[in-house]
Design a protein around this motif. Structure first.
Motif, PDB file in Angstrom:
ATOM      1  N   LEU A  61     -59.665  -4.102 -18.368  1.00  0.00           N
ATOM      2  CA  LEU A  61     -58.286  -3.766 -17.571  1.00  0.00           C
ATOM      3  C   LEU A  61     -58.517  -2.865 -16.398  1.00  0.00           C
ATOM      4  CD1 LEU A  61     -55.348  -4.905 -17.565  1.00  0.00           C
ATOM      5  CD2 LEU A  61     -54.516  -2.644 -18.530  1.00  0.00           C
ATOM      6  N   PHE A  62     -58.350  -3.329 -15.134  1.00  0.00           N
ATOM      7  CA  PHE A  62     -58.358  -2.366 -14.144  1.00  0.00           C
ATOM      8  C   PHE A  62     -57.452  -2.633 -13.006  1.00  0.00           C
ATOM      9  CE2 PHE A  62     -60.156  -6.665 -13.067  1.00  0.00           C
ATOM     10  CZ  PHE A  62     -59.751  -7.000 -11.585  1.00  0.00           C
ATOM     11  N   TYR A  63     -57.171  -1.497 -12.244  1.00  0.00           N
ATOM     12  CA  TYR A  63     -55.978  -1.453 -11.181  1.00  0.00           C
ATOM     13  C   TYR A  63     -56.583  -1.164  -9.911  1.00  0.00           C
ATOM     14  CZ  TYR A  63     -53.446  -0.526 -15.610  1.00  0.00           C
ATOM     15  OH  TYR A  63     -53.020  -0.767 -16.798  1.00  0.00           O
ATOM     16  N   TYR A  64     -55.594  -1.031  -8.889  1.00  0.00           N
ATOM     17  CA  TYR A  64     -55.891  -0.621  -7.570  1.00  0.00           C
ATOM     18  C   TYR A  64     -55.078   0.533  -6.951  1.00  0.00           C
ATOM     19  CZ  TYR A  64     -57.798  -5.436  -7.334  1.00  0.00           C
ATOM     20  OH  TYR A  64     -58.393  -6.586  -7.408  1.00  0.00           O
ATOM     21  N   ASP A  65     -55.800   1.335  -6.158  1.00  0.00           N
ATOM     22  CA  ASP A  65     -55.046   2.470  -5.769  1.00  0.00           C
ATOM     23  C   ASP A  65     -54.215   1.861  -4.526  1.00  0.00           C
ATOM     24  OD1 ASP A  65     -54.569   4.664  -3.757  1.00  0.00           O
ATOM     25  OD2 ASP A  65     -56.057   5.784  -5.097  1.00  0.00           O
ATOM     26  N   ALA A  66     -52.699   2.283  -4.566  1.00  0.00           N
ATOM     27  CA  ALA A  66     -52.066   1.616  -3.704  1.00  0.00           C
ATOM     28  C   ALA A  66     -52.171   2.121  -2.203  1.00  0.00           C
ATOM     29  CB  ALA A  66     -50.516   1.757  -4.078  1.00  0.00           C
ATOM     30  N   ALA A  67     -52.555   3.343  -2.211  1.00  0.00           N
ATOM     31  CA  ALA A  67     -52.570   3.897  -0.821  1.00  0.00           C
ATOM     32  C   ALA A  67     -54.052   3.336  -0.194  1.00  0.00           C
ATOM     33  CB  ALA A  67     -52.875   5.508  -1.115  1.00  0.00           C
ATOM     34  N   ILE A  68     -55.140   3.210  -0.898  1.00  0.00           N
ATOM     35  CA  ILE A  68     -56.236   2.911  -0.300  1.00  0.00           C
ATOM     36  C   ILE A  68     -56.485   1.442   0.011  1.00  0.00           C
ATOM     37  CG2 ILE A  68     -58.718   2.370  -0.823  1.00  0.00           C
ATOM     38  CD1 ILE A  68     -58.930   4.995  -2.618  1.00  0.00           C
TER      39      ILE A  68
END
Length: 373
Positions: A73-80
């Protein structure tokens, strides 16, 4: 660290390529005919084109990333992720400003294409930096190849689309732009491995694939809607000349409204189509003759034909377009002819042998006072 096995959803990969194609068509179409528009409208359209092209680069990347499948499971940094989108839009905007607010040459077109290529690369690698709970590991070969492809294909795309601003060139430039964006992404991904990490270095709030999908779907919807909007401008317009007042054969309202972009002493000026005596091809550009002066115009003769012939201008020669309103005499020799205008300083416009009969008939019917000699 153990490398992760990755795979891709073919449907989303194909969809990402479609997004790149639509974004390229929208952005390059929005910048058509900017030379005839006032500065405020030009700036607004450049801003919209930058959003379409830069945002399309971003949307293509993350549609493809939604198809990236890994065993964790992986996510993304919204700001980047947001920074990556804004970076692409700003860099593309800078390239469009160079194209439309400086004298356009091969060098400036190539420079703008190279800048867009850098924008594609910057967007890709900033976007990849936003991955959380996994980390991208790049190979030097993948970075070098994707960088070269990005710059070369974007230079090619803009060289075609801005070499001559015809519909055909815009379509070909659109294809090159889409190929450039998609190639950079997938070549870079082919040279990228992924490893799992236990903790992230969040710069902003985390964003799951589901949340990212909502944003990408919304932005893609906007791009497709904008594509429909600009696509309408390529459709043939219904003829309604009967409803418009005529004067000497030319639709008065349209010729008064159409402003031909010219340059005088290094500055931009606009000449009403009604005041144009004739237009002469000059390499990739044209020379516009009025009763008082000769001006440089960035339109190609093909573009001038597309805009002026529907208003009643006559193509007397492959390199000449004549406003019949200013013709005072038509002179015919054995194998050729010429249109003579008011004023001794205004040169005549040649009439090629293949167009002699058609031009003489057109002048006789439109101007009426022409004396054939």
């Amino acid at each position: 660290m153990e490398l992760l096995e990755v795979s891709h959803n073919i449907l989303l990969v194909a969809m990402s390529c479609v997004v790149a194609l639509v974004a390229g068509f929208t952005g390059l179409s929005l910048t058509r005919d900017l030379g005839s528009k006032p500065d405020f409208e030009k700036k607004a359209l450049i801003a919209l084109a930058a959003i379409a092209l830069g945002g399309g680069i971003w949307a293509m990347h993350f549609v493809a990333m939604l198809g990236l499948q890994m065993p964790i499971l992986f996510y993304y940094d919204a700001a980047i992720t947001l920074i990556s989108a804004l970076t692409a839009i700003l860099i593309v905007g800078a390239a469009l400003i160079i194209l439309h607010f400086t004298h356009r040459t091969r060098f400036t077109v190539s420079l703008a294409g190279a800048i867009v290529g850098v924008g594609v690369l910057a967007m890709h690698y900033i976007g990849m930096a936003g991955l959380q709970l996994c980390r991208a590991v790049y190979t030097p070969l993948g970075v070098v190849v994707s960088s070269l492809v990005a710059v070369l294909l974007c230079v090619l795309a803009f060289g075609i689309a801005y070499g001559q601003r015809t519909n055909r060139n815009i379509f070909l430039g659109t294809i090159c732009f889409a190929v450039a964006v998609a190639s950079v992404h997938f070549l870079a991904m082919a040279g990228t491995e992924f490893v799992a990490v236990s903790d992230g270095t969040e710069f902003g709030p985390l964003m799951s694939n589901e949340t990212l999908a909502l944003g990408v779907i919304f932005f893609s919807f906007v791009i497709f809607g904008a594509c429909l909007w600009v696509g309408v401008t390529y459709l043939p317009r219904p003829a309604d000349g009967a409803a418009q007042p005529q004067e000497n054969g030319l639709p008065k309202t349209e010729t008064q409204l159409l402003q031909v972009p010219c340059e005088r002493d290094g500055g931009k000026v606009f000449v009403s189509a009604r005041d144009v005596v004739f237009v002469r091809a000059d390499a990739h550009y044209t020379q516009v003759y009025t009763q008082d002066e000769r001006l440089f115009c960035t339109w190609s003769v093909t573009e001038a034909m597309k805009r002026l012939c529907p208003l009643g201008f006559l193509q007397t020669h492959r390199s000449y377009l004549v406003n019949p309103e200013h013709v005072v005499r038509f002179e015919r020799t054995k194998d050729s002819g010429k249109c003579v205008f008011e004023g001794a300083e205004t040169p005549p416009a040649p009439v090629s042998r293949s167009k002699l009969k058609a031009i003489q008939d057109a002048l006789a019917s439109q101007v009426g006072a022409i004396r054939a000699t």
